[in-house]
Write a protein that holds these residues in place. Structure first.
Motif: not given
Lengths: 204, 204
Positions: A169-180, A182-189
DNA sequence: GTCTATAAAATGATAGAC
DNA sequence: GTCTATCATTTTATAGAC
């Protein structure tokens, strides 16, 4: 510090509107970075009207923090003394992860406050939060002493559950920037990864 | 966006003074929560004198972020393709933990920025950071495919190293509130705990 | 309860003397 | 390079009409 309990329907409605708007604004910009104007616009109220319900910007912030503290602590409170140890920990982790997914603004509201030294919330951390963690750390310690969990530091175990789950939640911006993009919702992984992590760490 | 390379000794000295002061102020209050006045006082300069060296508050912030990005990325860059896999990961974790201990202000500067959606740094996250993580994720994936590490998601593994180690810098106020005033430096315990965690997770 | 108008303070930035 | 003085704007908060 906060307004008295609302009496009329219109008061309840407007205080709820303001709280909702303030959560969005404070969680995105931090206390100092937020303006009363911004919150008023987001709530579709005029600035003086908003300040009719709360005496100051600080009062809105305080109201939000104390209102949300229960939600914030609920998952750890639910950790059951008499449950199956590993399952209890995994359930706690999953509930925290679910909170990061469903209530990222709440998580960032607290994150902003704590990163900046928790000036407006230190009291609650030193009393409510510390007492709860002390209590649950004892439960975990007893499980470890009984050989039901692999031994490790119960406080740092709790810190690690907080940091790993709130990160999404807190670093969501970074998680999405790194995964790119095309990437889906990272929560299941994330759930799969963290289940493996805590299982391997804690299985006796 | 940033000032040209400093030429004279006095320029170098003052730009260093301002950077040091700005790091303290921005990391504690975030961009919007910091004032030029505060930074100037901390640097023992007058406000107009400070603004002689940097054209604006935003320029100081940008200068800091790009200056510190290298330090921020150095531990991951040092992850060696040809090292012993588990040792490489543990060394990376320890270097990150050491950075949290030795440079908590730098950690909080980035944390403030990212929690608020990374508006002034998103470019660097999507390019520099993403490219580096993509590269190192491949290295880790190859180790797992070769059976040298237990399989798991390399991206979430990297996220978990970030969150677990930076937690001790970014949420320092909370860690200390929970552990209580009688408690010593939490870093030695944290290192032990995290070594166990990643060893149990990754040992094939 | 809600609005327009405005006061009072803080803040980013500049002018111009030295 | 550094300072005092000051401008322009933003921002918190209040006064007072309706």
């Amino acid at each position: 510090m906060t307004k008295p309990v609302p009496r009329t329907r219109i008061q309840r409605k407007n205080i709820a509107l303001i709280s909702e708007a303030a959560l969005s604004v404070f969680s995105t910009h931090g206390f100092r970075g937020s303006t009363v104007d911004q919150i008023a616009r987001e709530a579709n109220l005029s600035k003086p009207n908003l300040l009719y319900y709360f005496p100051s910007k600080e009062a809105i912030h305080q109201h939000l923090l104390s209102m949300l503290m229960d939600t914030w602590l609920a998952p750890l409170k639910a950790l059951q003394d008499d449950g199956e140890p590993l399952e209890e920990i995994l359930t706690y982790m999953r509930r925290k992860l679910q909170m990061s997914r469903d209530h990222p603004r709440e998580s960032r509201l607290f994150a902003n406050e704590i990163v900046q030294g928790a000036p407006r919330i230190m009291d609650m951390l030193e009393t409510e939060l510390k007492e709860l963690v002390d209590e649950k750390a004892k439960v975990i310690e007893a499980w470890m002493a009984a050989g039901k969990l692999a031994p490790s530091d119960p406080y740092h175990l709790i810190f690690s559950i907080w940091s790993l789950t709130q990160h999404y939640a807190d670093f969501d911006a970074q998680v999405h920037a790194v995964l790119g993009p095309g990437h889906d919702d990272p929560f299941p992984e994330a759930e799969t990864y963290l289940t493996t992590l805590f299982t391997r760490l804690l299985q006796p």
